[in-house]
Design an enzyme around this catalytic site. Structure first.
Site, PDB file in Angstrom:
ATOM      1  NE  ARG A   1       1.208   1.073  -5.077  1.00 29.19           N
ATOM      2  CZ  ARG A   1       0.850   0.474  -6.213  1.00 29.19           C
ATOM      3  NH1 ARG A   1       1.665  -0.377  -6.798  1.00 29.19           N
ATOM      4  NH2 ARG A   1      -0.319   0.734  -6.775  1.00 29.19           N
TER       5      ARG A   1
ATOM      6  CD  GLU B   1       7.106   3.483  -8.086  1.00 25.89           C
ATOM      7  OE1 GLU B   1       6.034   3.604  -8.709  1.00 25.89           O
ATOM      8  OE2 GLU B   1       7.474   2.418  -7.587  1.00 25.89           O
TER       9      GLU B   1
ATOM     10  CG  HIS C   1       5.409   0.784 -10.780  1.00 30.58           C
ATOM     11  ND1 HIS C   1       4.910   1.436  -9.687  1.00 30.58           N
ATOM     12  CD2 HIS C   1       4.488  -0.179 -11.059  1.00 30.58           C
ATOM     13  CE1 HIS C   1       3.764   0.894  -9.320  1.00 30.58           C
ATOM     14  NE2 HIS C   1       3.486  -0.092 -10.139  1.00 30.58           N
TER      15      HIS C   1
HETATM   16  C1  8YV Z   1      -0.063  -0.330 -12.579  1.00 27.33           C
HETATM   17  C2  8YV Z   1       0.107  -1.066 -10.112  1.00 27.33           C
HETATM   18  O1  8YV Z   1       0.805  -0.243 -13.647  1.00 27.33           O
HETATM   19  O2  8YV Z   1      -2.144  -1.694 -10.436  1.00 27.33           O
HETATM   20  C3  8YV Z   1      -1.281  -1.318  -9.660  1.00 27.33           C
HETATM   21  O3  8YV Z   1      -1.530  -1.138  -8.458  1.00 27.33           O
HETATM   22  O4  8YV Z   1       0.926  -0.853  -9.330  1.00 27.33           O
HETATM   23  C4  8YV Z   1       0.619  -1.078 -11.501  1.00 27.33           C
HETATM   24  O5  8YV Z   1       0.884  -2.383 -11.851  1.00 27.33           O
HETATM   25  C5  8YV Z   1      -0.490   1.035 -12.279  1.00 27.33           C
HETATM   26  O6  8YV Z   1      -1.065   1.174 -11.060  1.00 27.33           O
HETATM   27  C6  8YV Z   1      -1.400   1.552 -13.390  1.00 27.33           C
HETATM   28  O7  8YV Z   1      -2.122   2.668 -12.979  1.00 27.33           O
END
Ligand code: 8YV
Length: 321
Positions: free
Chosen positions: A240, A269, A287
């Site tokens: 993050r 983001e 991301h």
């Molecule tokens: C996802 C992510 O693409 O799962 C997570 O926490 O950061 C990502 O890899 C995203 O959250 C999909 O909603």
């Protein structure tokens, strides 16, 4: 006939996932994939028993307070749950689930891509060709850092961190890590545990972040800890953006203290950080850690498995609140 639970799927998901959701639920989809504002999210949730959101939907305390009584579960399509106020959800008795495990391989792949892209000057070389500026070659041209045999430091040796360690071992890297708790030897597989973050960062030629964003970890990589990294080290972040003080990171990259950074996540983001993206020694991605066909299906199915458990009256396997 018993009616199916009404489910809001906030974003456009894989066809396989939407097909299963449509079969098992009275599902509302978002075919145009518009991102909901907070008030649109609240409005869209009023007539549903469950919601399947992504990390793009912010379930703040205010949003959670405005959810209807009938909404029983927020089944996330993500492993990270920093977009949800978990204590507000728990206080209202709303179940929250996530999607661990299924995205570890994909995210570890992106961590390795970020490491190599940073170490071997991937962004700079790519830009030279795309802008038709590659005019000469010499033995001193675009010389980068070799990672083979170097120290790979992992902050957060959970599921993704452990897969990233396995991949880095493929480059004969020595694995170092910091976790609140030391792993048992069978999971450590020879990795060197550091009791403090300071000790880990000082021992990392490549430091890769794999911890969740929580009040304890936000800003964990700050100017002081960047300063403790060895000169010429590389920072990789696929977890993050909020874990890193981005201004301090820019300074460390511009001063030459860090050789490079490979970043898939940012504090803002979408969009990212323009100051970081402008630097030649930063390899950036938007991301996409878990963005593979296989993993997207697995994430959607995992979220649906959690919903199925709740509506069958069982414990949700991935309950986080
Ligand atoms: C996802 C992510 O693409 O799962 C997570 O926490 O950061 C990502 O890899 C995203 O959250 C999909 O909603």
């Amino acid at each position: 006939m018993v009616s199916k639970p009404r489910l809001l799927v906030t974003r456009k998901l894989s066809p396989e996932v939407e097909e299963r959701a449509a079969h098992d639920y009275d599902a509302i989809f978002n075919p145009d994939d518009q991102v909901f504002t907070s008030s649109e999210l609240v409005a869209a949730c009023q007539q549903v028993d469950a919601v399947l959101p992504c990390h793009s939907e912010m379930f703040t305390a205010n949003v959670i307070a405005a959810l209807p009584e009938r909404l029983r579960v927020i089944a996330n399509h993500s492993v990270g749950v920093d977009h949800i106020d978990l204590s507000a959800a728990a206080a209202r008795g709303i179940i929250v689930t996530n999607t661990p495990d299924v995205l570890s391989d994909a995210t570890a792949e992106i961590a390795i891509l970020c490491m190599l892209g940073a170490a071997r000057r991937g962004a700079e070389g790519n830009r030279l060709l795309r802008e038709n500026r590659w005019a000469s070659w010499s033995p001193s041209f675009m010389v980068g850092r070799q990672v083979t045999g170097k120290r790979f430091g992992i902050l957060g040796m959970g599921r993704v961190g452990q897969v990233a360690a396995a991949r880095a071992r493929g480059f004969d890297m020595e694995i170092h890590y910091h976790n609140r708790q030391r792993l048992p030897p069978d999971q450590e597989e020879g990795a060197i545990w550091h009791e403090t973050i300071e000790s880990l960062v000082a021992a990392s030629d490549v430091l890769s972040l794999h911890c969740p964003a929580t009040p304890d970890t936000i800003g964990v990589i700050d100017a002081e800890r960047l300063d403790l990294m060895p000169r010429g080290a590389i920072l990789v972040n696929t977890a993050r953006g909020s874990l890193v003080d981005e201004d301090a990171l820019c300074d460390a990259l511009q001063s030459g203290h860090l050789f490079a950074a490979g970043l898939d996540v940012f504090r803002t983001e979408p969009g990212g950080n323009l100051r970081l993206s402008a630097l030649e020694n930063v390899f950036v991605l938007p991301h996409i850690g878990s963005a593979t066909f296989e993993t997207r299906i697995a994430m959607g199915f995992r979220a649906l498995d959690n919903l199925d458990a709740v509506f069958a009256g069982c414990d949700a396997p991935d309950r986080v609140a």
